[in-house]
Design an enzyme around this catalytic site. Structure first.
Site, PDB file in Angstrom:
ATOM      1  CD  GLU A 178      -3.071  -0.943   2.184  1.00  0.00           C
ATOM      2  OE1 GLU A 178      -2.903  -0.159   3.131  1.00  0.00           O
ATOM      3  OE2 GLU A 178      -4.098  -1.626   2.041  1.00  0.00           O
ATOM      4  CG  ASP A 276     -11.583  -4.339   7.178  1.00  0.00           C
ATOM      5  OD1 ASP A 276     -12.462  -4.719   6.392  1.00  0.00           O
ATOM      6  OD2 ASP A 276     -10.379  -4.284   6.855  1.00  0.00           O
ATOM      7  CE  LYS A 301     -11.033  -3.064   3.398  1.00  0.00           C
ATOM      8  NZ  LYS A 301     -10.333  -4.142   4.144  1.00  0.00           N
ATOM      9  NE  ARG A 330      -9.957  -5.329   0.655  1.00  0.00           N
ATOM     10  CZ  ARG A 330     -10.544  -6.461   1.013  1.00  0.00           C
ATOM     11  NH1 ARG A 330     -11.763  -6.741   0.545  1.00  0.00           N
ATOM     12  NH2 ARG A 330      -9.964  -7.325   1.831  1.00  0.00           N
ATOM     13  CE  LYS A 352      -8.128   1.057   5.888  1.00  0.00           C
ATOM     14  NZ  LYS A 352      -7.454   0.008   6.681  1.00  0.00           N
TER      15      LYS A 352
HETATM   16  C1  2PG Z   1      -7.597  -3.420   5.370  1.00  0.00           C
HETATM   17  C2  2PG Z   1      -7.219  -3.408   3.915  1.00  0.00           C
HETATM   18  C3  2PG Z   1      -6.875  -2.102   3.313  1.00  0.00           C
HETATM   19  P1  2PG Z   1      -6.721  -5.628   2.665  1.00  0.00           P
HETATM   20  O1  2PG Z   1      -7.378  -4.408   6.084  1.00  0.00           O
HETATM   21  O2  2PG Z   1      -8.231  -2.499   5.839  1.00  0.00           O
HETATM   22  O3  2PG Z   1      -5.890  -1.384   3.968  1.00  0.00           O
HETATM   23  O4  2PG Z   1      -6.298  -4.418   3.630  1.00  0.00           O
HETATM   24  O5  2PG Z   1      -7.189  -5.022   1.391  1.00  0.00           O
HETATM   25  O6  2PG Z   1      -5.471  -6.442   2.511  1.00  0.00           O
HETATM   26  O7  2PG Z   1      -7.806  -6.373   3.372  1.00  0.00           O
HETATM   27 MG    MG Z   2      -8.574  -3.494   7.785  1.00  0.00          MG
END
Ligand code: 2PG
Ligand code: MG
Length: 382
Positions: A178, A276, A301, A330, A352
């Site tokens: 990221e 999340d 998301k 993501r 975010k």
């Molecule tokens: C999170 C995300 C984004 P990932 O955990 O919030 O930062 O990570 O897309 O790997 O789930």
């Molecule tokens: Mg997260």
């Protein structure tokens, strides 16, 4: 009306395959790409292998062609999200809302939108996003900024300053998925540094602890072998960090099914506790959380939900229960900037979306563009 749908494989920022969809309609073409996570929650909408998803799609395509763009989410539900796979499903759904709104999704969602989200960006990273630290994200947000331009630049300056200091100490090893620094300091020293620099810029700090990633048989296994924590000890540890560093944002402090400890922490800590992996943008999971008082914020998301209609249902419930919505990218991102429109359209206080890298910049650019399009825009607060 949909005249054709074209699907092709592309690479995301983690170097993994994803899809780009082109919806060919009577009023023009509308495209969208699908993002994907690395630290995925086990209750997210299911993905299928990209090659298989693309190979199977011609079987389902005739159900969409000839129909209105407005019907796409409905047809996805009829065909079955599991048959299309989440990548094709979410890219189709995003392209559809772009078609319906003539590419002005935020206005379509809220014609009176005035407030834009504060960008929440990760400066240092770890966990399954690569790096030396156990916790996944050390985050900042520009509380004092007056414009979107200033907000984005504040995060960038903090990221640059922290990078310079880490480099001068030879304590950094490049950037992770990221664009966050892979810092060799331990988590406590990282927080010390982040807080010091954030304070200089009047910014707030937070963390995505992504605790599911290092939880096994009742224990949180930190990379520091001296820190093996039971759930009770994890609660004390996180509460201690919140107090010592004035963390204003805490995401996933417990593993993804631990509603009970989310709820204990939410009662004890006077800060934003965000689910999340806990909620995975699913209405049903959020319902459970609301009943138990678990968290007071939810990550949104779209690819966790699978369609925009499902995403908006979850948002509606969150708004009703006064949970703050934080729209999020993501780790496996593309240059698609849909989440910027979504965050403005649903009035999220925070988005975010990272700080560094072209996939993150596309979200910033869209936020700046929306800022310019709105008369008397304002930045939101948390
Ligand atoms: C999170 C995300 C984004 P990932 O955990 O919030 O930062 O990570 O897309 O790997 O789930
Ligand atoms: Mg997260």
């Amino acid at each position: 009306m949909i005249k054709d749908i074209r699907v092709r494989p592309i690479e995301n920022s983690c170097g993994k395959k994803t899809v780009r969809i082109k919806l060919v309609t009577e009023k023009g073409d509308f495209s969208a790409c699908a993002a994907a996570g690395t630290s995925e929650g086990s209750h997210e909408a299911k993905a299928i292998k990209i090659d298989s998803a693309i190979r199977y799609f011609p079987r389902y395509k005739p159900k969409f062609v000839g129909q209105s763009e407005k019907q796409i989410d409905h047809i996805i539900e009829e065909v079955g999200l599991d048959k299309l796979g989440v990548h094709i499903s979410i890219a189709l759904s995003i392209a559809a809302i772009r078609a319906v709104s003539n590419n002005d999704v935020y206005k379509f969602l809220n014609p009176k939108a005035k407030k834009l989200p504060l960008p929440l960006g990760n400066v240092v990273g770890g966990g399954s996003h690569k790096g030396y630290l156990t916790e996944q994200e050390f985050l900042v947000f520009p509380k004092k900024a007056k414009t979107m331009q200033e907000a984005i630049e504040t995060n960038q300056k903090i990221w640059e300053t922290v990078g310079k200091i880490l480099k001068s100490k030879k304590m950094v090893d490049g950037n992770n998925f990221e664009g966050a620094w892979m810092c060799k300091l331990d988590d406590i020293k990282t927080l010390d540094l982040l807080k010091e620099v954030a304070d200089q810029y009047g910014a707030g700090i937070g963390m995505d602890i992504a605790a599911s990633e290092y939880f096994k048989n009742g224990i949180y296994y930190y990379k520091n072998p001296e820190r093996r924590l039971s759930s009770d000890k994890q609660l004390d540890f996180v509460l201690g960090l919140i107090e010592a560093y004035n963390l204003e944002y805490v995401e996933d402090p417990f593993h993804e099914d631990d509603f009970q400890n989310f709820s204990r922490l939410t009662k004890k800590a006077k800060t934003l506790i965000v689910g999340d992996d806990l909620f995975v943008t699913q209405e049903e999971r959020l319902k459970q959380g609301i009943k138990k008082g678990a968290g007071n914020g939810i990550i949104i998301k779209p690819d966790q939900a699978g369609t925009i209609s499902r995403t908006l249902k979850t948002v509606k419930l969150a708004d009703k229960a006064k949970y703050k919505t934080i729209v999020s990218h993501r780790s496996g991102e593309t240059k698609d900037s849909f989440i910027s429109d979504l965050a403005v359209g649903i009035g999220s206080p925070l988005i975010k979306c990272g700080i560094f890298g072209r996939e993150r910049k596309s979200k910033h650019d869209r936020l700046k563009e929306i800022w310019k399009n709105i008369e008397y825009p304002k930045l939101n607060s948390i």
